[in-house]
Write an enzyme that holds these catalytic residues in place. Structure first.
Site, PDB file in Angstrom:
ATOM      1  N   CYS A  79      36.189  48.142  37.654  1.00  0.00           N
ATOM      2  CA  CYS A  79      37.030  49.396  37.301  1.00  0.00           C
ATOM      3  C   CYS A  79      35.863  50.106  36.647  1.00  0.00           C
ATOM      4  CB  CYS A  79      38.040  48.833  36.725  1.00  0.00           C
ATOM      5  SG  CYS A  79      39.414  47.311  37.181  1.00  0.00           S
TER       6      CYS A  79
ATOM      7  N   HIS B  14      44.898  47.463  42.358  1.00  0.00           N
ATOM      8  CA  HIS B  14      43.737  47.718  43.252  1.00  0.00           C
ATOM      9  C   HIS B  14      42.822  46.125  43.825  1.00  0.00           C
ATOM     10  CE1 HIS B  14      43.802  51.436  40.372  1.00  0.00           C
ATOM     11  NE2 HIS B  14      43.789  51.266  41.400  1.00  0.00           N
TER      12      HIS B  14
HETATM   13  N1  ARG Z   1      45.202  51.652  33.627  1.00  0.00           N
HETATM   14  C1  ARG Z   1      44.736  51.798  34.911  1.00  0.00           C
HETATM   15  C2  ARG Z   1      45.236  51.928  36.048  1.00  0.00           C
HETATM   16  O1  ARG Z   1      46.329  51.715  36.200  1.00  0.00           O
HETATM   17  C3  ARG Z   1      43.594  50.509  35.349  1.00  0.00           C
HETATM   18  C4  ARG Z   1      42.824  51.386  36.318  1.00  0.00           C
HETATM   19  C5  ARG Z   1      41.926  49.920  36.480  1.00  0.00           C
HETATM   20  N2  ARG Z   1      40.565  50.404  37.391  1.00  0.00           N
HETATM   21  C6  ARG Z   1      39.952  49.491  38.743  1.00  0.00           C
HETATM   22  N3  ARG Z   1      39.402  50.228  39.535  1.00  0.00           N
HETATM   23  N4  ARG Z   1      41.334  48.272  39.465  1.00  0.00           N
HETATM   24  O2  ARG Z   1      45.159  52.588  36.632  1.00  0.00           O
END
Ligand code: ARG
Length: 300
Positions: free
Chosen positions: A289, A193
């Site tokens: 996150c 991300h």
């Molecule tokens: N386990 C989640 C996923 O893989 C973690 C999300 C992390 N969020 C972020 N905004 N980076 O989607």
């Protein structure tokens, strides 16, 4: 050893004439959406951080770490909450609910089916509170603020693609807010991300981990930020989710980072608040996150 600091003492906004503690000055406080980790766990693998971590996180430790983050954020911003739902352990990562600005929310279309069940609850939450909700075509994945970050003045939207979010979503974002979207290709699956490797900060600064991007994307960043405004993060700090930062005024709230990076931030007048978030890193997420920025304060 890094200690957790409390921001209560003096988080100031960059404009020195604009103190949040002067009661005669009306200050528009930032608002963040958060979700209690009551049902948080690692129960599937959809990113490299989760591999080997199924059922290894401690819920009580996660609750303590989240509470610590919540209380620090509460001192510099308003916090709205959404209820966690059974079977959706990643719902705690509200940055992925969607992207909101000026009362308009573009909802996420999660790439992985494991998270798609969250969409209906985030939709309800925004609809019930009077936001205009925009839905993208189902086949276009988009993971919200995890992959789309506004510049400080709101005129530029930095948007990631290549891992979770599809580039084809970017034109919908540009049309929704009439903003310039700068598309950045994410080439490292650990930094899946945009908010795991890039953070536009107040004062025109940017903090990022260069190897997460391909060279055309790096050029776009370098074209828009002068050298002295770029804070380059090295791999050990990037692996500590150093770029996954919540920034309000001159306060930056993030997981534990190196002394070197925290001094670099302090030299640029940032007030660094380190909150250990190891239980959430097991799922591939940290401070940023765990929050989604909202442009209006919503009474619950
Ligand atoms: N386990 C989640 C996923 O893989 C973690 C999300 C992390 N969020 C972020 N905004 N980076 O989607």
């Amino acid at each position: 050893m890094v200690t957790t600091m409390n921001v209560g003492i003096s988080p100031v906004l960059n404009d020195a004439s604009f103190s949040p503690f002067d009661p005669s000055v009306p200050v528009q406080r930032s608002t963040f959406l958060m979700c209690k980790p009551t049902l948080y766990e690692v129960s599937y693998v959809i990113n490299p951080w989760m591999a080997g971590n199924i059922h290894t996180s401690s819920r009580s430790k996660a609750k303590e770490q989240w509470k610590d983050l919540y209380s620090n954020i509460s001192q510099i911003a308003e916090v709205s909450l959404i209820d966690p739902k059974p079977g959706l352990p990643d719902m705690v990562f509200t940055a992925n609910a969607g992207l909101e600005r000026n009362g308009v929310t573009v909802l996420s279309n999660f790439f992985h089916k494991e998270r798609q069940g969250e969409e209906q609850y985030f939709r309800q939450w925004f609809q019930n509170r009077g936001y205009d909700v925009v839905t993208l075509p189902r086949e276009i994945s988009f993971e919200g603020e995890g992959d789309a970050l506004f510049s400080e003045d709101g005129t530029t939207l930095w948007a990631g693609y290549g891992q979770r979010t599809m580039k084809s979503s970017h034109r919908y974002l540009s049309n929704t807010w009439n903003v310039e979207v700068v598309s950045l290709y994410l080439q490292d699956s650990r930094f899946y991300h945009l908010d795991t490797c890039f953070a536009p900060l107040t004062g025109g600064f940017v903090m990022y981990y260069p190897p997460a991007f391909d060279s055309p994307s790096l050029r776009k960043i370098e074209d828009r930020f002068a050298k002295e405004k770029r804070i380059l993060v090295d791999e050990p700090d990037a692996m500590q989710f150093a770029c996954n930062v919540i920034n309000v005024g001159n306060a930056v709230v993030l997981n534990e980072i190196s002394k070197n990076l925290s001094s670099q931030l302090a030299e640029r007048a940032f007030y660094v608040v380190q909150v250990p978030l190891g239980e959430f890193i097991k799922a591939g997420g940290a401070a940023k996150c765990l929050v989604m920025k909202l442009s209006k304060s919503i009474p619950d």
